[in-house]
Motif scaffolding. Structure first.
Motif, PDB file in Angstrom:
ATOM      1  N   GLU A 159      12.753  21.250  -4.433  1.00 13.47           N
ATOM      2  CA  GLU A 159      11.866  20.997  -5.325  1.00 13.47           C
ATOM      3  C   GLU A 159      11.174  19.741  -5.300  1.00 13.47           C
ATOM      4  O   GLU A 159       9.777  19.337  -5.443  1.00 13.47           O
ATOM      5  N   MET A 160      12.230  18.677  -5.485  1.00 12.45           N
ATOM      6  CA  MET A 160      11.863  17.283  -5.621  1.00 12.45           C
ATOM      7  C   MET A 160      10.909  16.983  -4.248  1.00 12.45           C
ATOM      8  O   MET A 160       9.731  16.081  -4.221  1.00 12.45           O
ATOM      9  N   LEU A 161      11.513  17.316  -3.063  1.00  6.35           N
ATOM     10  CA  LEU A 161      10.594  16.996  -2.120  1.00  6.35           C
ATOM     11  C   LEU A 161       9.024  17.377  -2.034  1.00  6.35           C
ATOM     12  O   LEU A 161       8.235  17.037  -1.391  1.00  6.35           O
ATOM     13  N   VAL A 162       9.034  18.636  -2.434  1.00  2.93           N
ATOM     14  CA  VAL A 162       7.647  19.453  -2.516  1.00  2.93           C
ATOM     15  C   VAL A 162       6.740  18.582  -3.062  1.00  2.93           C
ATOM     16  O   VAL A 162       5.681  18.500  -2.818  1.00  2.93           O
ATOM     17  N   ILE A 163       7.350  18.205  -4.616  1.00  2.00           N
ATOM     18  CA  ILE A 163       6.598  17.585  -5.426  1.00  2.00           C
ATOM     19  C   ILE A 163       6.051  16.077  -4.745  1.00  2.00           C
ATOM     20  O   ILE A 163       4.826  15.864  -4.966  1.00  2.00           O
ATOM     21  N   LEU A 164       6.838  15.385  -4.239  1.00  2.00           N
ATOM     22  CA  LEU A 164       6.709  14.040  -3.710  1.00  2.00           C
ATOM     23  C   LEU A 164       5.885  14.157  -2.425  1.00  2.00           C
ATOM     24  O   LEU A 164       4.832  13.487  -2.403  1.00  2.00           O
ATOM     25  N   GLN A 165       6.038  15.154  -1.734  1.00  2.00           N
ATOM     26  CA  GLN A 165       5.165  15.456  -0.399  1.00  2.00           C
ATOM     27  C   GLN A 165       3.773  15.722  -1.073  1.00  2.00           C
ATOM     28  O   GLN A 165       2.683  15.460  -0.597  1.00  2.00           O
ATOM     29  N   ARG A 166       3.559  16.531  -2.065  1.00  2.00           N
ATOM     30  CA  ARG A 166       2.237  16.971  -2.489  1.00  2.00           C
ATOM     31  C   ARG A 166       1.629  15.601  -2.962  1.00  2.00           C
ATOM     32  O   ARG A 166       0.214  15.400  -2.693  1.00  2.00           O
ATOM     33  N   VAL A 167       2.232  14.875  -3.772  1.00  2.00           N
ATOM     34  CA  VAL A 167       1.602  13.607  -4.439  1.00  2.00           C
ATOM     35  C   VAL A 167       1.241  12.636  -3.382  1.00  2.00           C
ATOM     36  O   VAL A 167       0.152  11.742  -3.257  1.00  2.00           O
ATOM     37  N   LEU A 168       2.156  12.470  -2.099  1.00  2.00           N
ATOM     38  CA  LEU A 168       1.735  11.577  -1.025  1.00  2.00           C
ATOM     39  C   LEU A 168       0.662  12.070  -0.381  1.00  2.00           C
ATOM     40  O   LEU A 168      -0.228  11.216  -0.071  1.00  2.00           O
ATOM     41  N   GLU A 169       0.431  13.294   0.031  1.00  2.00           N
ATOM     42  CA  GLU A 169      -0.778  13.929   0.623  1.00  2.00           C
ATOM     43  C   GLU A 169      -2.139  13.540  -0.196  1.00  2.00           C
ATOM     44  O   GLU A 169      -3.085  13.414   0.358  1.00  2.00           O
ATOM     45  N   ASN A 209       8.656   6.379   2.238  1.00  2.00           N
ATOM     46  CA  ASN A 209       7.444   6.427   1.766  1.00  2.00           C
ATOM     47  C   ASN A 209       6.993   5.570   0.525  1.00  2.00           C
ATOM     48  O   ASN A 209       5.797   5.435   0.250  1.00  2.00           O
ATOM     49  N   PHE A 210       7.943   5.334  -0.173  1.00  2.00           N
ATOM     50  CA  PHE A 210       7.604   4.716  -1.739  1.00  2.00           C
ATOM     51  C   PHE A 210       8.410   3.318  -1.747  1.00  2.00           C
ATOM     52  O   PHE A 210       9.263   2.894  -0.846  1.00  2.00           O
ATOM     53  N   VAL A 211       8.064   2.621  -2.597  1.00  2.00           N
ATOM     54  CA  VAL A 211       8.723   1.407  -3.319  1.00  2.00           C
ATOM     55  C   VAL A 211       9.620   2.120  -4.419  1.00  2.00           C
ATOM     56  O   VAL A 211       8.973   2.843  -5.221  1.00  2.00           O
ATOM     57  N   ALA A 212      10.916   2.140  -4.456  1.00  2.00           N
ATOM     58  CA  ALA A 212      11.844   2.622  -5.408  1.00  2.00           C
ATOM     59  C   ALA A 212      12.225   1.780  -6.533  1.00  2.00           C
ATOM     60  O   ALA A 212      12.701   0.649  -6.368  1.00  2.00           O
ATOM     61  N   TRP A 213      11.972   1.954  -7.637  1.00  2.00           N
ATOM     62  CA  TRP A 213      12.292   1.129  -8.857  1.00  2.00           C
ATOM     63  C   TRP A 213      12.941   1.977  -9.851  1.00  2.00           C
ATOM     64  O   TRP A 213      12.728   3.188 -10.234  1.00  2.00           O
ATOM     65  N   PHE A 243       0.761  -1.022   0.064  1.00  2.00           N
ATOM     66  CA  PHE A 243       0.032  -0.085  -0.064  1.00  2.00           C
ATOM     67  C   PHE A 243       0.788   1.200  -0.047  1.00  2.00           C
ATOM     68  O   PHE A 243       0.684   2.011   0.918  1.00  2.00           O
ATOM     69  N   ARG A 244       1.845   1.019  -0.881  1.00  2.00           N
ATOM     70  CA  ARG A 244       2.772   2.487  -1.097  1.00  2.00           C
ATOM     71  C   ARG A 244       2.682   2.785  -2.883  1.00  2.00           C
ATOM     72  O   ARG A 244       2.450   1.847  -3.550  1.00  2.00           O
ATOM     73  N   LEU A 245       3.246   3.979  -2.880  1.00  2.00           N
ATOM     74  CA  LEU A 245       3.293   4.530  -4.367  1.00  2.00           C
ATOM     75  C   LEU A 245       4.704   3.886  -4.751  1.00  2.00           C
ATOM     76  O   LEU A 245       5.397   3.716  -3.829  1.00  2.00           O
ATOM     77  N   LEU A 246       4.694   3.686  -6.209  1.00  2.00           N
ATOM     78  CA  LEU A 246       6.029   3.276  -6.599  1.00  2.00           C
ATOM     79  C   LEU A 246       6.712   4.689  -7.383  1.00  2.00           C
ATOM     80  O   LEU A 246       6.174   5.309  -8.061  1.00  2.00           O
TER      81      LEU A 246
END
Length: 450
Positions: free
Chosen positions: A258-268, A205-209, A170-173
């Motif tokens: 910038e990357m953190l802001v994007i990832l945090q928004r998507v995660l939220e 927070n993610f599974v990284a590929w 139940f995590r994003l990829l």
């Protein structure tokens, strides 16, 4: 038909039109070219608004969370575990409109094209090959950037396996497509992707590929995601019908902030979907566990009932055997009694016949006379019997006389005189009454032999 519905839904989300029939007519007029239909509609609306000097409507909100649905190439799906339809509710993602891309085989155009993308129709990448490519990418990435100290925990498995892993957890990829030859790649990897903050956030927070576009699966995924600039990152989620929901794509260099802001928004934005999916999965697991417990209880009750039924049948069989045995014994005893009665009857008949024969052998009782002996016989029960015999009659005739009377139940006895005591046994049977000293009269008693 799913692509048509997605285009209509996305056209409605972009244009604000609520009438699906009208949207369908506009799209049909533009040969279902979504970009052309949107461009034509917005340009017409803008010119009309300017001419009429009407107040401008507020800008439309961006598409919802899943702003693209991408159908995975068969070459990626076929060599993998595949996705289970309905893992995460597609309806929740499509709340703000969905644009769907059906990509089929990765060729995306004429099969006779000589561009690099035409090589995507190459033979299937097997699980072992995809895994080998992923492991090779992780090793090379760690070799080139591992000295920095931190890096995303890229999984050493194919894309579909990684997608399955993210769905199960139940995590994003988080997807990173690596272009080794791009001039911005080293700086992006060193300063952004491997920065401590980005690495920690991605790993937590993610599974990284990750995949290199030089490798088969990385190249196919770059075509699927329409990567046009590098470095390229994306956040995806498992969808239905062998598709993935593209939640965010990041193209070109980005700073760690910038990357953190994007990832945090998507995660939220995706958090409610993941939580709902997790709760739904837990509910399914609980229901499954409940069904298993109910099935186990049913099986246990069934086993108890079967055991009782087995015991009942065994008891019935035991009682039937006992009844059969008792019936057999009863018949045997009855047959034995019948045989005994028959033997007794036969014995009685034989005795009666013998007594009759012995009585007949005695002849007629003679009248009193000088040659006639009067004999009195006393039985053990006190009964007395008397008869006259010729004095020439033998002792054997006296025994025959006693036997013919039928007063004894035994054949083993002796005739005895008291004074003097004389036992007239086997050795005296041939003596006549006169020779035995019993003439002219004698009193004898029957003595039973022990």
């Amino acid at each position: 038909m799913g692509d048509v519905s997605d285009k209509i839904a996305y056209f409605q989300a972009i244009t604000g039109l609520e009438d699906p029939n009208l949207c369908t007519e506009i799209l049909q007029a533009h040969n279902w070219d979504l970009e052309l239909a949107i461009s034509s509609f917005t340009s017409t609306s803008t010119s009309s608004s300017t001419t009429d000097s009407q107040p401008q409507p507020p800008p439309l909100p961006p598409p919802g969370l899943a702003w693209k649905l991408i159908k995975l190439p068969v070459t990626v799906i076929s060599g993998s575990l595949g996705l289970v339809s309905g893992a995460i509710g597609l309806g929740l993602w499509a709340a703000g409109g969905v644009l769907s891309y059906s990509l089929g085989m990765i060729g995306l155009g004429s099969s006779s094209s000589s561009s690099p993308s035409s090589s995507s129709t190459a033979p299937l990448v097997s699980v072992s090959a995809a895994t080998s490519e992923a492991i090779h990418f992780v090793a090379e990435f760690e070799r080139d950037y591992g000295n920095i100290g931190t890096m995303p925990n890229f999984v050493g498995e194919g894309f579909m396996d990684a997608l399955q892993r993210s769905r199960n957890s139940f995590r994003l990829l988080f997807v990173y497509l690596h272009s080794p030859d791009h001039p911005d790649t080293p700086v992006f990897c060193e300063r952004t992707l491997c920065s401590e903050a980005v690495t920690a956030f991605v790993n937590e927070n993610f599974v990284a590929w990750g995949g290199s576009i030089r490798a088969s699966e990385g190249f196919k995924m770059s075509n699927s995601l329409k990567a046009s600039r590098f470095p390229f990152c994306a956040v995806v989620m498992a969808a239905t019908n062998q598709r993935i929901a593209l939640l965010q794509q990041v193209e070109g260099p980005q700073s760690p902030e910038e990357m953190l802001v994007i990832l945090q928004r998507v995660l939220e934005e995706s958090s409610p979907v993941l939580v709902a999916a997790r709760l739904d999965a837990e509910e399914r697991r609980n229901n499954m566990r409940l069904r298993e417990e109910q099935d186990a209880a049913y099986r246990a009750a069934l086993e108890v009932d079967q055991a009782r039924e087995r015991q009942r049948r065994e008891e019935e069989e035991r009682l039937a055997r006992e009844a059969a045995e008792a019936e057999r014994k009863r018949k045997e005893e009855e047959e034995a009694r019948e045989r005994a009665a028959q033997e007794a009857a036969e014995k009685q008949a034989a005795l009666a016949k013998l007594r009759e024969e012995k009585a007949q052998s005695l002849g007629e009782e003679p009248e009193k006379g000088p040659d006639v002996t009067q004999v009195l016989v006393r039985f053990p029960n006190g009964e007395r019997k008397g008869r006259r015999f010729n004095n020439t009659t033998t002792i054997q005739s006296l025994y025959d006389y006693v036997d013919s009377l039928g007063c004894l139940e035994t054949e083993s006895y002796s005739l005895v005189s008291n004074f003097p005591r004389v036992v007239y046994g086997q050795e005296k049977l041939i003596l006549s009454l006169k020779e035995a000293g019993l003439h002219p009269q004698a009193s004898l008693f029957v003595e039973l032999n022990s």
